[in-house]
Design an enzyme around this catalytic site. Sequence first.
Site, PDB file in Angstrom:
ATOM      1  N   LYS A 167       0.849  -1.211   0.000  1.00 55.38           N
ATOM      2  CA  LYS A 167       0.000   0.000   0.000  1.00 55.38           C
ATOM      3  C   LYS A 167       0.876   1.249   0.000  1.00 55.38           C
ATOM      4  CE  LYS A 167      -0.291  -0.092   5.042  1.00 55.38           C
ATOM      5  NZ  LYS A 167      -1.076  -0.609   6.187  1.00 55.38           N
ATOM      6  N   TYR A 175      14.506  31.015   6.939  1.00 60.54           N
ATOM      7  CA  TYR A 175      13.298  31.713   7.406  1.00 60.54           C
ATOM      8  C   TYR A 175      13.297  31.850   8.922  1.00 60.54           C
ATOM      9  CZ  TYR A 175      11.064  31.083   2.841  1.00 60.54           C
ATOM     10  OH  TYR A 175      10.741  31.117   1.515  1.00 60.54           O
TER      11      TYR A 175
HETATM   12  C1  LIG Z   1      -0.301  -1.575   6.856  1.00 56.65           C
HETATM   13  C2  LIG Z   1      -0.874  -2.836   7.319  1.00 56.65           C
HETATM   14  C3  LIG Z   1      -0.069  -3.977   7.479  1.00 56.65           C
HETATM   15  C4  LIG Z   1       1.445  -3.918   7.383  1.00 56.65           C
HETATM   16  O1  LIG Z   1       1.951  -3.363   8.572  1.00 56.65           O
HETATM   17  P1  LIG Z   1       3.528  -3.289   8.878  1.00 56.65           P
HETATM   18  O2  LIG Z   1       3.607  -2.845  10.285  1.00 56.65           O
HETATM   19  O3  LIG Z   1       4.070  -2.277   7.922  1.00 56.65           O
HETATM   20  O4  LIG Z   1       4.079  -4.636   8.637  1.00 56.65           O
HETATM   21  C5  LIG Z   1      -0.687  -5.164   7.767  1.00 56.65           C
HETATM   22  N1  LIG Z   1      -2.031  -5.246   7.916  1.00 56.65           N
HETATM   23  C6  LIG Z   1      -2.832  -4.165   7.809  1.00 56.65           C
HETATM   24  C7  LIG Z   1      -4.302  -4.317   8.004  1.00 56.65           C
HETATM   25  C8  LIG Z   1      -2.290  -2.926   7.515  1.00 56.65           C
HETATM   26  O5  LIG Z   1      -3.069  -1.862   7.416  1.00 56.65           O
END
Ligand SMILES: *Cc1c(COP(=O)(O)O)cnc(C)c1O
Length: 393
Positions: free
Chosen positions: A56, A286
């Site tokens: 993702k 800044y």
């Molecule tokens: C993002 C996510 C993961 C992965 O999590 P990590 O801590 O990056 O391994 C797994 N399951 C769900 C439902 C998530 O949203």
Amino acid sequence: MSSPVELAAAEPVAASPVKALPYRSWVEVSRPQIAANFRAIQRVVGKSVEIMPVVKADAYRHGAIEVSRTLEQQGAKWLAVSNTEEGVALREAGISARILVMADFLPFTREAMLAHHLTPVIHSLEDIAELNKLAQSRSEKVRFHFKVDSGLSRLGVRWDAAGVAEAILGAPNLELEGLMSHLASPANYGTKQTEEQIAAFDRLAGHLKAAGISPSLVHLSATIPIAYGRRQAWRGMVRPGHAIYGYVSPARGHAPAQVLDVKPALTWRATVLSVKDLPAGASVGYGGMFKTIGPTRVATLAAGYADGIPHKLSNRGSVIVHGCVAPIIGAVSMDMTSVDVTHVPQTRVGDAITLLGAEGNVQIDAQQIAKIAGTISYSVLCGIHARVKRIYV
Ligand SMILES: *Cc1c(COP(=O)(O)O)cnc(C)c1O
């Protein structure tokens, strides 16, 4: 031939110079390291546990398409994304692995989800009925995963096992393929929350089983329960994200030893846009947040908070210049960041510096940056903006 004495007396190996590239700022993503991290996870969980890497948010900004291709080559049969659009992009790039869409099923994405053979996570009882209707209208049998809220209080159904069973049994065009939940505090060994969540999940799964519902895939575990060997959370499938990219967050409390060895796959660089010498007493950036104490050589980098350098690193963070740590001075601005290179006088316009990564034995990783910026390593990685060029090595 050099004698052992000469070797022992040799200078430490200097960091090899960083190759400049024709970009203001870029990330170098190592495909072999992504592959090695996947294999390291495989070694920990064993062949009987399916690994569904989470890609993702554009693979935590490592580039979902390239990362997914690499993982498919390593044998990944499943990938997880957050939303339909991310899944469609992977399909259009030719990814043929199963793709689980974990946090969507908004009405305007459902048709595209099914048309692209993405597998939805359904997180409410009403949506089971909605998906069934959609499957009927397409004259298809549709597989889905169902999300149980075991205590995170985000997505999923809580407590209502009878309602879940009734909804599933009342959906003839659907096949419940997976049952899943997500843990709130797996890294905190000072709380019972994880055990309580697993128990709540198992209670609901037990009720479903009694009603004749036994999904083939059960999954609860992201990176942390893999990395610290919490086997009762593994089940038949795990969902690592962070570990795929080479990170494991530190645990709290009496945690067991880490059993997973992964390394960061991403290096983030920027080009020096300007170098100048300032006298003592000059204010930099800044708000005049920094004042030089003595004569100071300042390099201004062609990357700022619009590229993802946290503004909180103003006057606090560091970068690596010619193998040396160079402090960020003054406010990080939108497109530029100034660093003190007085001790690295050979710095020139066009040089490549390292914002995140290693040069020789000097290293800055996302966890260190997060600590200084008061955020989490996930947010540092996901904050790297799309305008930062991505190259694969
Ligand atoms: C993002 C996510 C993961 C992965 O999590 P990590 O801590 O990056 O391994 C797994 N399951 C769900 C439902 C998530 O949203």
